[in-house]
Enzyme design. Structure first.
Site, PDB file in Angstrom:
ATOM      1  N   ASP A 336      41.724  21.937  83.591  1.00 22.30           N
ATOM      2  CA  ASP A 336      41.348  23.245  84.112  1.00 22.30           C
ATOM      3  C   ASP A 336      39.812  23.280  84.152  1.00 22.30           C
ATOM      4  OD1 ASP A 336      41.279  25.777  85.110  1.00 22.30           O
ATOM      5  OD2 ASP A 336      42.716  26.604  83.699  1.00 22.30           O
TER       6      ASP A 336
HETATM    7  C1  BGC Z   1      41.925  28.729  86.384  1.00 23.98           C
HETATM    8  C2  BGC Z   1      42.726  27.761  87.201  1.00 23.98           C
HETATM    9  C3  BGC Z   1      42.067  27.557  88.535  1.00 23.98           C
HETATM   10  C4  BGC Z   1      40.657  27.077  88.329  1.00 23.98           C
HETATM   11  C5  BGC Z   1      39.897  26.819  89.600  1.00 23.98           C
HETATM   12  C6  BGC Z   1      40.463  28.365  86.316  1.00 23.98           C
HETATM   13  O1  BGC Z   1      39.722  29.395  85.779  1.00 23.98           O
HETATM   14  O2  BGC Z   1      42.463  28.818  85.088  1.00 23.98           O
HETATM   15  O3  BGC Z   1      44.038  28.242  87.369  1.00 23.98           O
HETATM   16  O4  BGC Z   1      42.815  26.663  89.314  1.00 23.98           O
HETATM   17  O5  BGC Z   1      39.947  28.069  87.592  1.00 23.98           O
HETATM   18  O6  BGC Z   1      39.571  27.997  90.257  1.00 23.98           O
END
Ligand code: BGC
Length: 792
Positions: A336
């Site tokens: 993530d």
């Molecule tokens: C989220 C993810 C997301 C990523 C990219 C993170 O803050 O938890 O689900 O895909 O950001 O935007």
């Protein structure tokens, strides 16, 4: 291969005819540790925990206060002619307090073997890459991987899901589909697949070949800030929708990323709070949707949180042993955003790609590789996972490097706007529908030929409402409920619009209101109108949980005042999670519309006025009070995190076990027509517990006066199991549209998965011989027929 035992070295050297004198016997890691400790100052020794782990010396410093200490440790290692690597760069100061720093020491590596011959397949590409390129490929450059033009390797561009292409101000607008929870409420995997396919087409048209979705975490607790991004509280339903989404995306040549692995269902202190669940709970509930798609999905995103005390991104037991080993996942594990807490730990723990940019997988990992702390073979395996996903979606055949994100298209494809409308209409759930005093029919659908005036009330009545955070899509156009009603009704019905109150923390509509005056005005408008619709809800977003289950601010008061002024009051809830409804006895009709996407207003107007017969069902039980939720006890948890004390009894299963009545149960959803169920019949093609195959069938008839769709649901319960099991588990569903008077036979085929549980001692799926009950109904609590099956 590194020989650590002098006798082995002697043996192999003798075999190979090598002069023994040329090979210096290596120190054992224990001997190296003793030397390094001896080389440290007393204060350095006091600050570290030294141990041998995986054949390496590991010095752990809890919450290092100064760089000087770490530099000193490296000097001690170097003074003993050993190689070292420090694995503790911190992305944010706020996390520092919780982090340990790891310093490794090993024997220096022998000189590298000569490179292999380049070729144009994935293994060949890896062989042709330099060591730096191999490490460089493992971290992103925003939403892309790093291209290696020299070898014709383009970048892999990603984009957020699962509501639509998340472009925002950087990369543009897109069709905003209903939130995942709304898509789940359709109980229609085929529709979910179509929507996923449309999202993939929009992503691909803009050069993105990997969608960061679906989110298959379980909606465990009503306050979870990202509940709206998750499908459901139920592992079976979530699994079927996850399959549909993954197939829909991947059939278009775009990789789906199933996220967030694992136990990532609340947002409070999401990067530090550990989620703690036992093996059975993981297998039967939280891991089940990942298991359902593990062999198909090309990518998985590891989550922010520690799981059972170890950061998900470096949790070898979960990522390597469970996901890859047991579930057979072969794709790419992406972190993530900013989630890594170590380079060596994550590389060894199973995360292949660090996003969004090079941090732990930059200098710290490069050094760890150079010094042999992380074997180059592990880096190559990580490269392999990334490149083979690129190969599978055809990206390696088209080695153009990605340019900047393409310019905004001017509008969404008309077919996608229609699909967003269809999906929104199918996702709306009719929770309650009764007659107002003196009326001969239920309040809904409203009749435009009978109603001359309508009060349109509430903080959500004239706003496009969606969930916030990384899944927020900026639509080209959106239709608010008020606009939808205006379009639907034209001048035939006078609309009286009053917001009345505001939702606290609302970032879309924040102009202050005099709420006392607003509530009074709303009540007056309702009193003067033939009916009133109150649009309420919550504001939900990533990176924070909801403060409570009640509608925030003075919305309950607003509803009560309007209901008092007009007995024909409908409430429409726009929220991604269950909300408390203290006013439920005061209103005749309630719809929950989730976050319905860009066609919100049109879909709602069409359901309210009966152009569409609602057919959504609840993918999550609505408890009366927050404390009724089986997950309430574990939240917000203590220093060791959130303990999943409810185990496999999440949501409705837990309510059933405790004998607590839900306000609205899992699977509930009314229609403007009625459905009659015939007797349930069972036919066992195989009644062997080892390999059961049972067909359960039932006739469903539309016994009302309008066409409508019904989701027939099947639940299975075991009589006297040897371990505690839920009274019934959701194991099948089928949705059919029926004309008035029409009958359809629904057949559910049950295999091993419908009867099995994860045996905590045998550590395997087990089906026990004995009696099972099947329950068929219109919701988990509206069971219309049962039957028994005896497995031998
Ligand atoms: C989220 C993810 C997301 C990523 C990219 C993170 O803050 O938890 O689900 O895909 O950001 O935007």
């Amino acid at each position: 291969m590194r020989f650590r035992h002098p006798t082995l070295v002697l043996f192999f050297c003798a075999l190979a005819g090598i002069s023994v004198a040329a090979v210096a016997p290596a120190r054992s890691p224990e001997a190296l540790m003793a030397e390094v400790l001896a080389a440290m100052t007393p204060s350095q020794r006091a600050a570290v925990r030294a141990e041998v782990q995986d054949g390496r010396v590991l010095l752990t410093v809890q919450r290092p206060q100064s760089e000087a200490l770490l530099i000193g440790l490296r000097q001690a290692i170097a003074s003993r002619n050993a190689s070292g690597a420090t694995d503790c760069v911190e992305p944010s100061k706020s996390d520092r307090a919780t982090t340990a720093c790891r310093v490794y020491a090993v024997e220096p590596l022998p000189p590298a073997a000569p490179g292999r011959v380049p070729a144009r397949d994935v293994r060949g590409l890896i062989a042709a890459m330099t060591e730096d390129e191999k490490v460089d490929l493992l971290s992103g450059t925003g939403f892309d991987t790093k291209a290696i033009p020299r070898l014709g390797i383009p970048s892999l561009r990603m984009v957020d899901g699962p509501v639509g292409y998340r472009g925002g101000t950087v990369t543009g607008k897109a069709t905003a589909f209903p939130a995942a929870v709304a898509m789940a409420a359709t109980f229609n995997p085929a529709l979910n697949k179509e929507v996923a396919g449309a999202q993939a087409d929009e992503a691909k048209a803009r050069g993105a070949r990997m969608i960061l979705g679906p989110d298959v975490n379980i909606q465990r607790y009503p306050l979870g800030g990202r509940n709206f991004e998750m499908f459901s509280e139920d592992p079976y339903l979530t699994s079927r929708l996850a399959e549909a989404y993954v197939r829909g995306v991947q059939e278009r040549g775009v990789a789906a990323t199933v996220k967030h692995f694992l136990l990532n269902d609340t947002e409070l202190q999401r990067t530090v709070k550990s989620s703690n669940a036992d093996d059975r709970t993981i297998h039967e509930v939280y891991g089940a949707p990942f298991a359902a798609v593990a062999r198909e999905a090309l990518a998985v995103m590891s989550s922010y949180n520690p799981a059972n005390g170890i950061y998900a991104s470096e949790n070898k037991k979960l990522l390597v042993d469970y996901l890859r080993g047991e579930l057979g996942f072969q794709g790419l594990v992406v972190s993530d955003w900013w989630a890594l807490r170590s380079g060596v730990g994550a590389a060894e723990g199973g995360t292949d790609l660090e996003m969004p940019i090079k941090y732990f997988y930059g200098a710290p990992l490069r050094e760890a590789v150079r010094n042999g702390i992380v074997p180059l073979s592990r880096i190559e395996e990580m490269d392999y996972h990334i490149l083979s996903v690129m190969q599978k979606i055809g990206l390696l055949d088209d080695p153009k490097p990605q340019g900047p994100f393409p310019k905004y298209p001017k509008s969404d494809p008309p077919a996608h706007a229609q699909l967003a409308l269809d999906a929104a209409e199918e996702s709306i759930v009719l929770l309650k529908n009764e007659k107002a005093p003196g009326d001969s029919a239920e309040l809904l659908p409203l009749r435009s030929d009978r109603i001359r005036s309508l009060a349109v009330i509430g903080p959500n009545s004239d706003v496009y409402r969606s969930g916030g955070g990384s899944s927020g899509v900026t639509p080209f156009k959106s239709v608010t409920p008020l606009e939808g009603l205006q379009r639907r009704l034209g001048s035939a019905v006078a609309l009286r619009h009053v917001d009345g109150v505001r939702i606290p923390r609302d970032f879309v509509k924040s102009t202050p209101l005099d709420e006392n005056a607003g509530i009074a005005e709303a009540a007056r408008a309702a009193a003067r109108s033939d009916a009133a619709v109150v649009f309420v809800g919550d504001v939900e977003s990533e990176d924070g949980d909801r403060p409570g289950m009640g509608l925030p601010g003075r919305q309950d008061e607003l509803i009560a005042a309007v209901a008092k002024a007009n007995p024909r009051t409908v409430v429409v809830v726009l929220a991604g999670s269950p909300v408390a409804m203290p006013w439920i006895g005061q209103v005749k009709s309630v719809l929950v519309a989730w976050y319905p996407g860009q066609q919100e207003g049109q879909a709602l107007a069409r359901v309210l006025f009966g152009d569409v017969n609602p057919s959504g069902k609840l993918p999550v039980a609505f408890p009366v009070r927050l404390q009724d939720s089986p997950s309430a006890k574990g939240y917000p948890g203590g220093p060791s995190g959130i303990d999943y004390t409810d185990g496999i009894y999440v949501g409705q299963r837990g309510l059933d076990k405790a004998g607590i009545k839900a306000l609205f149960p899992f699977g509930h959803g009314l229609s403007y027509t009625r459905f009659r169920y015939g007797p349930v019949s069972v036919r066992a093609a195989s009644d062997k517990a080892a390999d059961p195959r049972v067909e359960v069938s039932v006739e469903v008839t539309n016994s009302g006066a309008r066409a409508g769709a019904e989701v027939a649901q099947l639940y299975v319960g075991q009589d006297a199991p040897s371990v505690d099991r839920p009274l019934k588990e959701f194991k099948g569903f089928e949705k059919n549209t029926l004309k008035p008077g029409e009958t359809k036979r629904v057949t559910f085929v049950l295999d091993r998965g419908a009867f099995a549980f994860w045996h905590p001692v045998k550590r395997d799926w087990v089906v026990e011989p004995g009696r099972f009950h099947v329950f068929v109904g219109s919701s988990s609590q509206d069971i219309r027929g049962t039957a028994e099956i005896d497995l031998k």
